[in-house]
Design a protein around this motif. Structure first.
Motif, short mmCIF file in Angstrom:
data_model
loop_
_atom_site.label_atom_id
_atom_site.label_comp_id
_atom_site.label_asym_id
_atom_site.label_seq_id
_atom_site.Cartn_x
_atom_site.Cartn_y
_atom_site.Cartn_z
N PRO A 55 -17.24 10.77 -15.60
CA PRO A 55 -16.07 10.27 -16.34
C PRO A 55 -14.79 10.63 -15.57
O PRO A 55 -14.64 11.77 -15.12
CB PRO A 55 -16.17 11.00 -17.68
N VAL A 56 -13.89 9.65 -15.42
CA VAL A 56 -12.71 9.85 -14.55
C VAL A 56 -11.96 11.13 -14.91
O VAL A 56 -11.51 11.87 -14.02
CB VAL A 56 -11.73 8.65 -14.66
N GLY A 57 -11.87 11.44 -16.19
CA GLY A 57 -11.14 12.63 -16.62
C GLY A 57 -11.78 13.93 -16.18
O GLY A 57 -11.15 14.99 -16.28
N ARG A 58 -13.03 13.88 -15.69
CA ARG A 58 -13.70 15.10 -15.27
C ARG A 58 -13.86 15.21 -13.75
O ARG A 58 -14.58 16.07 -13.25
CB ARG A 58 -15.07 15.20 -15.95
N ILE A 59 -13.18 14.32 -13.01
CA ILE A 59 -13.31 14.32 -11.54
C ILE A 59 -12.94 15.68 -10.94
O ILE A 59 -13.64 16.22 -10.09
CB ILE A 59 -12.42 13.22 -10.92
N VAL B 110 0.85 -1.19 0.00
CA VAL B 110 0.00 0.00 0.00
C VAL B 110 0.88 1.24 0.00
O VAL B 110 1.90 1.27 0.70
CB VAL B 110 -0.92 0.00 1.25
N ALA B 111 0.48 2.22 -0.79
CA ALA B 111 1.16 3.52 -0.74
C ALA B 111 0.12 4.61 -0.54
O ALA B 111 -1.00 4.52 -1.05
CB ALA B 111 1.92 3.77 -2.05
N LEU B 112 0.51 5.62 0.23
CA LEU B 112 -0.32 6.80 0.41
C LEU B 112 0.40 7.92 -0.32
O LEU B 112 1.55 8.23 0.01
CB LEU B 112 -0.43 7.09 1.91
N VAL B 113 -0.25 8.49 -1.33
CA VAL B 113 0.42 9.47 -2.18
C VAL B 113 -0.29 10.81 -2.06
O VAL B 113 -1.52 10.87 -2.13
CB VAL B 113 0.40 9.00 -3.66
N ALA B 114 0.48 11.88 -1.88
CA ALA B 114 -0.11 13.22 -1.80
C ALA B 114 0.02 13.89 -3.17
O ALA B 114 1.05 13.78 -3.83
CB ALA B 114 0.62 14.04 -0.74
N ALA B 115 -1.05 14.59 -3.57
CA ALA B 115 -1.04 15.28 -4.87
C ALA B 115 -1.59 16.69 -4.67
O ALA B 115 -2.15 17.01 -3.62
CB ALA B 115 -1.90 14.52 -5.87
N ASP B 116 -1.47 17.51 -5.73
CA ASP B 116 -1.92 18.90 -5.61
C ASP B 116 -3.43 19.04 -5.55
O ASP B 116 -3.96 19.99 -4.98
CB ASP B 116 -1.39 19.72 -6.79
N GLY B 117 -4.14 18.14 -6.18
CA GLY B 117 -5.60 18.25 -6.20
C GLY B 117 -6.21 17.04 -6.88
O GLY B 117 -5.51 16.08 -7.23
N ALA B 118 -7.54 17.11 -7.07
CA ALA B 118 -8.26 15.95 -7.62
C ALA B 118 -7.82 15.65 -9.05
O ALA B 118 -7.72 14.48 -9.44
CB ALA B 118 -9.76 16.20 -7.56
N ASP B 119 -7.55 16.70 -9.86
CA ASP B 119 -7.10 16.46 -11.24
C ASP B 119 -5.82 15.65 -11.25
O ASP B 119 -5.67 14.68 -12.01
CB ASP B 119 -6.82 17.80 -11.94
N GLU B 120 -4.88 16.05 -10.39
CA GLU B 120 -3.59 15.37 -10.35
C GLU B 120 -3.75 13.95 -9.81
O GLU B 120 -3.10 13.01 -10.28
CB GLU B 120 -2.59 16.15 -9.48
N ALA B 121 -4.65 13.79 -8.79
CA ALA B 121 -4.88 12.45 -8.24
C ALA B 121 -5.48 11.55 -9.32
O ALA B 121 -5.12 10.36 -9.42
CB ALA B 121 -5.80 12.53 -7.03
N ALA B 122 -6.37 12.10 -10.14
CA ALA B 122 -6.99 11.30 -11.22
C ALA B 122 -5.93 10.91 -12.25
O ALA B 122 -5.90 9.76 -12.73
CB ALA B 122 -8.13 12.07 -11.87
N ALA B 123 -5.06 11.85 -12.57
CA ALA B 123 -4.00 11.56 -13.54
C ALA B 123 -3.06 10.48 -12.98
O ALA B 123 -2.65 9.55 -13.69
CB ALA B 123 -3.23 12.83 -13.87
#
Ligand code: FAD
Ligand code: MLT
Ligand code: ZN
Length: 462
Positions: free
Chosen positions: A351-355, A229-242
């Motif tokens: 659609p995942v790309g619009r999260i 398991v990894a816990l990853v931090a991202a800038d926002g939902a767009d980046e998390a989706a990418a």
């Protein structure tokens, strides 16, 4: 004797005195749903112990003109498992509890299948499968209460859908009782069986409106020897989706990709204790799990490193305790939100790309519909499924529900990704599915349940 006491007498004759709960104190836990938003009064709770008893209860209720509310673990979040505040036709309501049907038959190791009673909990099935060297493909936070029958009826999804699909995909066969008391049963476990309409597929997601599920033949999957398991931090939902998309592409063993945000994590930590996993605050958090026959930690680490600029920080959870802590941060959102008040729970997918766009727009829409409301977002980002939880508006105020569901539809999404329609979303069903689809659904309902005794007011508008 009144018609209601006649019905109670015949129900007692069918299942035994001790399994007809008419006392308000004994009924209470069956009359309010998990979120506390939905409640109603039942004439009785009937705890059937065999398929024959289920059939007898249906025949008695149909003859008496009573409505039947099927109930498993009562963890559903759309009000389908409890009596209606107002039954559409003013009929008495009988809660039919299936939790006594909890047989776990011997695992068919050669076929990788097992037959279980509808009342078995997911947790019991998981332990049973594990004992035979297998796993079950669906997992969710309510595992110790949710039943297989309820999960089939809602076509439950959960955290491993990107790998194994929802409940419908696990179904190899089914036993069920229709409204007239007839038993339909096909449980030989044949994966290839093209003999007409596939009733398991029809009943999966039917929310107790077409038949009562009493047993199921389920497919099992290999038990992963190791997980990481990894816990990853991202800038926002767009980046998390990418990130989730990139990890999906590079990690064939990806089992889960779950999303949450700083405010939800803070709430969980306040509710359950524990400390923040990252020193700094970030725009979004992604929990990723992979499985393998050998330790997949290095593979996961390599894939996360390969995502370069999308990753703000990352923690590899190397032992069982760390993995459990990371999962608790995600899974405990439901109870932490519930502890804040009665939530409006809207389980949508886009659609995942619009999260990322949805996250921005839904907050604006909620701000307009219910100024001052608190919103918590989390979900299964791998399949575009976001849980929108709103605390503040009164349970019967639907302004927020309207705003969120309309936005999901407008963005090419759905009003229910995995929880179902229940009584919570019937008013929006046609906007999502269209008039032609709803007409077909009504025709199926009328054919299988002509007196509309099975879960009236659920799924289809009354
Ligand atoms: P119930 O709540 O008792 O019933 C649900 C519906 O099914 C009702 O309409 C009921 O009438 C009908 N029904 C029940 N049993 C039968 C039967 N035998 N035959 C016919 N109809 C029946 N859901 C997800 O999809 N994914 C998740 O990740 C997830 N996580 C959750 C986490 C928590 C903490 C909680 C509280 C809930 C979560 N849920 C999730 C929702 C819930 O657990 C699922 O909807 C589950 O499938 C409900 O099972 P149940 O036995 O509790 O059904
Ligand atoms: C989840 O994913 O945590 C569940 O579906 C329950 C919820 O929506 O709170
Ligand atoms: Zn969920």
């Amino acid at each position: 004797m009144s018609a209601e006491s006649d019905l109670l007498a015949s129900l007692r004759a069918a299942v035994g005195d001790g399994h007809v709960l008419a006392d308000p104190a004994l009924r209470a836990g069956h009359e309010t749903d998990w979120s506390r938003r939905w409640r109603g009064e039942a004439l009785a709770v009937v705890r059937a112990g065999t398929v024959e008893e289920v059939a007898a209860v249906l025949v008695d209720c149909r003859a008496a003109g009573a409505a039947i509310i099927p109930q498993g673990g009562n963890t559903g979040l759309v009000g389908g498992s409890v009596p209606r505040g107002r039954e559409p036709r003013g009929r008495p309501q009988v809660v039919l509890s299936l939790t006594r049907l909890r047989d776990l038959e011997v695992v068919d190791v050669a076929a990788a299948e097992v037959t279980v009673g509808a009342g078995a909990t997911l947790g019991a099935l998981q332990a049973h499968a594990r004992g035979a060297g297998y796993a079950f493909g669906v997992d969710l936070g309510a595992r110790d209460s949710a039943t297989i029958g309820g999960m089939i009826a809602t076509n439950a999804g959960g955290v491993n859908v990107i790998r194994h699909g929802p409940m419908r995909q696990q179904l190899v066969g089914l036993e069920a009782v229709t409204a007239d008391g007839a038993v339909v049963r096909r449980l030989p476990g044949l994966v290839k069986d093209n003999t007409g309409y596939h009733l398991p597929s029809l009943l999966a997601g039917s929310e107790g409106t077409l038949a009562i599920v009493t047993r199921a033949r389920l497919r099992l999957v290999p038990l992963p020897a190791r997980r990481a398991v990894a816990l990853v931090a991202a800038d926002g939902a767009d980046e998390a989706a990418a990130l989730s998309g990139e990890l999906r592409r590079t990690l064939p063993s990806l089992l889960a990709a779950e999303l949450f945000f700083e405010d939800g994590m803070e709430l969980v930590l306040r509710h359950s204790g524990g400390s923040r996993p990252f020193r700094e605050q970030h725009g979004a958090y992604l929990l990723v799990e992979v499985e393998g026959s050998r330790d997949p930690t290095d593979e996961l680490l390599g894939a996360v490193e390969g995502c370069g600029g999308l990753v703000r920080d990352a923690i590899m959870c190397t032992d069982e305790a760390e993995r459990a802590r990371a999962w608790a941060l995600r899974e405990r959102h439901t109870e932490a939100v519930n502890a804040q008040g009665v939530p409006h729970k809207l389980d949508v997918a886009v659609p995942v790309g619009r999260i990322g766009e949805f996250v921005r727009r839904v907050k604006e829409a909620i701000g307009e519909a219910a100024p001052g409301a608190r919103t918590y977002l989390y979900g299964h980002i791998g399949d575009g499924n976001l849980h929108v939880n709103v605390i503040g508006p009164a349970p019967e105020d639907e302004a927020v529900d309207d705003a969120v569901l309309e936005l999901a539809i407008a963005m090419g999404g759905t009003i229910s990704a995995e929880h179902g329609i229940g009584v919570a979303k019937t008013a929006w069903l046609e906007a999502d599915r269209g008039a032609a689809d709803v007409a077909v659904m009504r025709a199926i309902k009328a054919a299988l349940d002509p007196d509309a005794i099975l879960n009236p007011g659920v799924l289809l508008p009354a």
